[in-house]
Design a protein around this motif. Structure first.
Motif, PDB file in Angstrom:
ATOM      1  N   TYR A 190      -2.135  -1.555   0.209  1.00  0.00           N
ATOM      2  CA  TYR A 190      -3.207  -0.856   0.151  1.00  0.00           C
ATOM      3  C   TYR A 190      -4.441  -1.616  -0.502  1.00  0.00           C
ATOM      4  O   TYR A 190      -4.345  -2.527  -1.486  1.00  0.00           O
ATOM      5  CB  TYR A 190      -3.242   0.454  -0.241  1.00  0.00           C
ATOM      6  N   GLY A 191      -5.598  -1.340  -0.094  1.00  0.00           N
ATOM      7  CA  GLY A 191      -6.685  -1.746  -0.745  1.00  0.00           C
ATOM      8  C   GLY A 191      -7.383  -0.641  -1.551  1.00  0.00           C
ATOM      9  O   GLY A 191      -7.506   0.491  -0.889  1.00  0.00           O
ATOM     10  N   GLU A 192      -8.133  -0.840  -2.594  1.00  0.00           N
ATOM     11  CA  GLU A 192      -8.920   0.281  -3.352  1.00  0.00           C
ATOM     12  C   GLU A 192     -10.125  -0.157  -3.723  1.00  0.00           C
ATOM     13  O   GLU A 192     -10.085  -1.303  -4.322  1.00  0.00           O
ATOM     14  CB  GLU A 192      -7.775   1.069  -4.377  1.00  0.00           C
ATOM     15  N   GLY A 193     -11.254   0.571  -3.586  1.00  0.00           N
ATOM     16  CA  GLY A 193     -12.253   0.249  -4.475  1.00  0.00           C
ATOM     17  C   GLY A 193     -13.143   1.429  -4.659  1.00  0.00           C
ATOM     18  O   GLY A 193     -12.974   2.615  -4.226  1.00  0.00           O
ATOM     19  N   GLY A 194     -14.055   1.057  -5.796  1.00  0.00           N
ATOM     20  CA  GLY A 194     -15.039   2.301  -5.985  1.00  0.00           C
ATOM     21  C   GLY A 194     -15.651   2.112  -7.380  1.00  0.00           C
ATOM     22  O   GLY A 194     -16.003   0.762  -7.785  1.00  0.00           O
ATOM     23  N   LEU A 195     -16.033   3.132  -8.183  1.00  0.00           N
ATOM     24  CA  LEU A 195     -16.721   3.073  -9.444  1.00  0.00           C
ATOM     25  C   LEU A 195     -15.949   3.019 -10.644  1.00  0.00           C
ATOM     26  O   LEU A 195     -15.012   3.939 -10.516  1.00  0.00           O
ATOM     27  CB  LEU A 195     -17.784   4.210  -9.456  1.00  0.00           C
ATOM     28  N   ILE A 196     -16.364   2.666 -11.706  1.00  0.00           N
ATOM     29  CA  ILE A 196     -15.770   2.469 -13.050  1.00  0.00           C
ATOM     30  C   ILE A 196     -16.820   2.895 -14.005  1.00  0.00           C
ATOM     31  O   ILE A 196     -17.905   2.429 -13.929  1.00  0.00           O
ATOM     32  CB  ILE A 196     -14.880   1.302 -13.327  1.00  0.00           C
TER      33      ILE A 196
END
Length: 178
Positions: free
Chosen positions: A103-109
């Protein structure tokens, strides 16, 4: 922050309603991880929504307690704790039987630095990663995630104002599906 929580709850409910009825992809999961963001070591917890949109998308919330190594006022190396919290969207890239998922994942930290090394109360950035899950039992898996974090965070109260939680990131851990 309150609006982020409402958004997360809404997306989790959508994922729950649109998920089919059986299998680990269609249930919530919770896990533990060991993390390394740039040179900072961490341990944490994560929760993942059921997969939705044809079992290809999920929402993941992650929190880590991190340790930042730096030089203190006595010119000695020390570790100071801080936390980071991320909210992201995971997208399945491929599966091999029921044993392996990519899977790929992305977002805010969101970083909550210590006042010992930073004058900022919060630092906000983004992250992206590739993940690999190894399902060894019907409701359990181990995983490894490789990616990067970009926050622009600097320890402005420390000699040299070094960056932290920027660059290469690794998470390894365990998840259980409910």
């Amino acid at each position: 922050m309150k609006s982020c929580i409402y958004l997360l709850m809404t997306l989790l409910m959508i994922g729950t309603v649109s998920a089919q009825e059986s299998g680990p992809a269609n249930s919530f999961s919770a896990g533990l991880q060991i993390a390394n963001y740039q040179k900072d070591f961490g341990i944490g917890l994560n929760i993942t929504s059921p997969y939705f949109a044809g079992d290809y998308l999920a929402i993941r919330l992650r929190s880590n307690m991190m340790w930042f190594e730096h030089i203190d006022n006595n010119s000695k190396f020390t570790w100071t704790t801080y936390s980071n919290h991320s909210l992201g969207l995971a997208s399945v890239a491929g599966r091999i039987n029921d044993n392996f998922r990519m899977y790929g994942e992305g977002g805010l930290i969101f970083l909550l630095p210590s006042s010992t090394f930073s004058s900022e109360d919060i630092e906000i950035g983004g992250y992206g990663l590739f993940g690999f899950e190894f399902h060894f039992a019907s409701n359990d898996n181990y995983y490894i995630e490789l990616g990067s974090v970009g926050t622009g965070a600097t320890a402005d109260k420390v000699f040299g104002e070094p960056i932290y939680s920027n660059g290469f990131a690794i998470n390894v851990g365990y998840r259980h599906f409910f």
